[in-house]
Structures are given as C-alpha cells and as structure tokens.
Write a protein that holds these residues in place. Structure first.
Motif, PDB file in Angstrom:
ATOM      1  N   ALA A  31       0.858  -1.181   0.000  1.00 51.31           N
ATOM      2  CA  ALA A  31       0.000   0.000   0.000  1.00 51.31           C
ATOM      3  C   ALA A  31       0.896   1.232   0.000  1.00 51.31           C
ATOM      4  CB  ALA A  31      -0.890   0.010   1.231  1.00 51.31           C
ATOM      5  N   VAL A  32       0.534   2.201  -0.832  1.00 53.70           N
ATOM      6  CA  VAL A  32       1.273   3.466  -0.894  1.00 53.70           C
ATOM      7  C   VAL A  32       0.294   4.576  -0.551  1.00 53.70           C
ATOM      8  CG1 VAL A  32       2.511   5.066  -2.405  1.00 53.70           C
ATOM      9  CG2 VAL A  32       2.855   2.606  -2.659  1.00 53.70           C
ATOM     10  N   LYS A  33       0.612   5.330   0.484  1.00 52.00           N
ATOM     11  CA  LYS A  33      -0.245   6.423   0.942  1.00 52.00           C
ATOM     12  C   LYS A  33       0.367   7.743   0.482  1.00 52.00           C
ATOM     13  CE  LYS A  33      -2.566   7.960   5.161  1.00 52.00           C
ATOM     14  NZ  LYS A  33      -2.655   7.719   6.617  1.00 52.00           N
ATOM     15  N   VAL A  34      -0.411   8.537  -0.252  1.00 56.16           N
ATOM     16  CA  VAL A  34       0.084   9.791  -0.814  1.00 56.16           C
ATOM     17  C   VAL A  34      -0.747  10.948  -0.255  1.00 56.16           C
ATOM     18  CG1 VAL A  34       0.486  11.082  -2.935  1.00 56.16           C
ATOM     19  CG2 VAL A  34       0.756   8.598  -2.925  1.00 56.16           C
ATOM     20  N   MET A  35      -0.071  11.870   0.434  1.00 57.90           N
ATOM     21  CA  MET A  35      -0.743  13.026   1.019  1.00 57.90           C
ATOM     22  C   MET A  35      -1.275  13.933  -0.092  1.00 57.90           C
ATOM     23  SD  MET A  35       0.557  16.042   3.648  1.00 57.90           S
ATOM     24  CE  MET A  35       2.148  15.388   3.612  1.00 57.90           C
ATOM     25  N   HIS A  36      -2.444  14.527   0.143  1.00 50.36           N
ATOM     26  CA  HIS A  36      -3.003  15.477  -0.809  1.00 50.36           C
ATOM     27  C   HIS A  36      -2.061  16.683  -0.926  1.00 50.36           C
ATOM     28  CE1 HIS A  36      -6.507  13.032  -0.896  1.00 50.36           C
ATOM     29  NE2 HIS A  36      -6.988  13.425   0.264  1.00 50.36           N
ATOM     30  N   PRO A  37      -1.769  17.113  -2.144  1.00 50.78           N
ATOM     31  CA  PRO A  37      -0.788  18.190  -2.368  1.00 50.78           C
ATOM     32  C   PRO A  37      -1.077  19.487  -1.617  1.00 50.78           C
ATOM     33  CG  PRO A  37      -1.404  17.181  -4.444  1.00 50.78           C
ATOM     34  CD  PRO A  37      -2.312  16.606  -3.400  1.00 50.78           C
ATOM     35  N   HIS A  38      -2.340  19.858  -1.473  1.00 51.13           N
ATOM     36  CA  HIS A  38      -2.650  21.136  -0.817  1.00 51.13           C
ATOM     37  C   HIS A  38      -2.312  21.125   0.675  1.00 51.13           C
ATOM     38  CE1 HIS A  38      -6.362  18.854  -0.018  1.00 51.13           C
ATOM     39  NE2 HIS A  38      -6.516  19.652   1.030  1.00 51.13           N
ATOM     40  N   LEU A  39      -2.106  19.958   1.260  1.00 49.17           N
ATOM     41  CA  LEU A  39      -1.739  19.868   2.675  1.00 49.17           C
ATOM     42  C   LEU A  39      -0.225  19.910   2.897  1.00 49.17           C
ATOM     43  CD1 LEU A  39      -4.227  17.075   3.782  1.00 49.17           C
ATOM     44  CD2 LEU A  39      -4.457  19.551   4.093  1.00 49.17           C
ATOM     45  N   ALA A  40       0.537  19.716   1.850  1.00 50.61           N
ATOM     46  CA  ALA A  40       1.996  19.648   1.967  1.00 50.61           C
ATOM     47  C   ALA A  40       2.623  20.979   2.381  1.00 50.61           C
ATOM     48  CB  ALA A  40       2.603  19.165   0.657  1.00 50.61           C
ATOM     49  N   ASP A  41       1.893  22.068   2.249  1.00 49.46           N
ATOM     50  CA  ASP A  41       2.426  23.382   2.624  1.00 49.46           C
ATOM     51  C   ASP A  41       2.436  23.602   4.133  1.00 49.46           C
ATOM     52  OD1 ASP A  41       2.801  24.043  -0.037  1.00 49.46           O
ATOM     53  OD2 ASP A  41       0.834  25.005  -0.214  1.00 49.46           O
ATOM     54  N   SER A  42       1.707  22.777   4.865  1.00 54.82           N
ATOM     55  CA  SER A  42       1.596  22.935   6.314  1.00 54.82           C
ATOM     56  C   SER A  42       2.515  21.938   7.032  1.00 54.82           C
ATOM     57  CB  SER A  42       0.150  22.697   6.760  1.00 54.82           C
ATOM     58  OG  SER A  42       0.072  22.590   8.155  1.00 54.82           O
ATOM     59  N   ALA A  43       3.487  22.464   7.758  1.00 54.99           N
ATOM     60  CA  ALA A  43       4.419  21.603   8.498  1.00 54.99           C
ATOM     61  C   ALA A  43       3.670  20.745   9.518  1.00 54.99           C
ATOM     62  CB  ALA A  43       5.474  22.450   9.193  1.00 54.99           C
ATOM     63  N   GLU A  44       2.592  21.290  10.098  1.00 58.41           N
ATOM     64  CA  GLU A  44       1.793  20.541  11.071  1.00 58.41           C
ATOM     65  C   GLU A  44       1.132  19.314  10.422  1.00 58.41           C
ATOM     66  OE1 GLU A  44      -2.279  21.168  13.631  1.00 58.41           O
ATOM     67  OE2 GLU A  44      -1.016  22.921  13.262  1.00 58.41           O
ATOM     68  N   PHE A  45       0.562  19.496   9.246  1.00 64.62           N
ATOM     69  CA  PHE A  45      -0.057  18.373   8.555  1.00 64.62           C
ATOM     70  C   PHE A  45       0.973  17.334   8.128  1.00 64.62           C
ATOM     71  CE2 PHE A  45      -3.859  21.014   7.928  1.00 64.62           C
ATOM     72  CZ  PHE A  45      -4.833  20.091   8.263  1.00 64.62           C
ATOM     73  N   VAL A  46       2.123  17.786   7.674  1.00 66.42           N
ATOM     74  CA  VAL A  46       3.183  16.856   7.264  1.00 66.42           C
ATOM     75  C   VAL A  46       3.631  16.009   8.456  1.00 66.42           C
ATOM     76  CG1 VAL A  46       5.537  16.663   6.389  1.00 66.42           C
ATOM     77  CG2 VAL A  46       3.939  18.273   5.328  1.00 66.42           C
ATOM     78  N   ALA A  47       3.817  16.637   9.601  1.00 65.19           N
ATOM     79  CA  ALA A  47       4.225  15.901  10.807  1.00 65.19           C
ATOM     80  C   ALA A  47       3.147  14.897  11.210  1.00 65.19           C
ATOM     81  CB  ALA A  47       4.492  16.874  11.945  1.00 65.19           C
ATOM     82  N   ARG A  48       1.895  15.304  11.155  1.00 66.65           N
ATOM     83  CA  ARG A  48       0.796  14.406  11.500  1.00 66.65           C
ATOM     84  C   ARG A  48       0.718  13.229  10.522  1.00 66.65           C
ATOM     85  NH1 ARG A  48      -5.533  16.045  11.589  1.00 66.65           N
ATOM     86  NH2 ARG A  48      -6.306  14.054  12.333  1.00 66.65           N
ATOM     87  N   PHE A  49       0.894  13.502   9.257  1.00 65.98           N
ATOM     88  CA  PHE A  49       0.871  12.465   8.225  1.00 65.98           C
ATOM     89  C   PHE A  49       1.973  11.433   8.452  1.00 65.98           C
ATOM     90  CE2 PHE A  49       2.129  10.875   4.026  1.00 65.98           C
ATOM     91  CZ  PHE A  49       0.920  10.403   3.549  1.00 65.98           C
ATOM     92  N   ARG A  50       3.138  11.897   8.808  1.00 66.80           N
ATOM     93  CA  ARG A  50       4.274  10.985   9.033  1.00 66.80           C
ATOM     94  C   ARG A  50       4.075  10.102  10.261  1.00 66.80           C
ATOM     95  NH1 ARG A  50       9.341  14.822   7.362  1.00 66.80           N
ATOM     96  NH2 ARG A  50       9.030  14.548   5.125  1.00 66.80           N
ATOM     97  N   ARG A  51       3.348  10.613  11.257  1.00 68.47           N
ATOM     98  CA  ARG A  51       3.074   9.801  12.459  1.00 68.47           C
ATOM     99  C   ARG A  51       2.139   8.689  12.100  1.00 68.47           C
ATOM    100  NH1 ARG A  51       2.657  14.797  15.696  1.00 68.47           N
ATOM    101  NH2 ARG A  51       0.543  14.800  14.968  1.00 68.47           N
TER     102      ARG A  51
END
Length: 57
Positions: free
Chosen positions: A37-57
C-alpha cells in the motif's frame, strides 16, 4: 497516479481509498516483488508543516 512508478520502485496499480489527508493506492514493489500500500498526502496539505508531521506519524 495509476500506472506511475513512485520512487523508482513502486508501480501503482489502482486506488484503494481516499480520505481527508491522503489517497491510498495498491502498488507492486518491484524490488521485493510483492503487493504494498502506498499512501500519498493530498498536495494542498503539503504546505503545512503541522499536517506533514501528523501524516508521518
């Protein structure tokens, strides 16, 4: 994404699900010759460091 090669390793086969933060795809790992399975974050969320950190957790 379907049909694309991600990171030179994962061949995306089809979409499994789409949620609020990301889309999950079924892919084939070409190195290990298995389905993953490959999980890909929605591009519009990549600008937020908070969302990136949450996604990685």
């Amino acid at each position: 994404m379907i049909g694309r090669l991600v990171d030179g390793r994962y061949e995306v086969v089809d979409r499994v699900a789409r949620g609020g933060m990301a889309t999950v795809y079924r892919a084939v790992d070409r190195r290990l010759d298995r389905t993953v399975a490959v999980k890909v974050m929605h591009p519009h969320l990549a600008d937020s460091a908070e969302f990136v950190a949450r996604f990685r957790r």
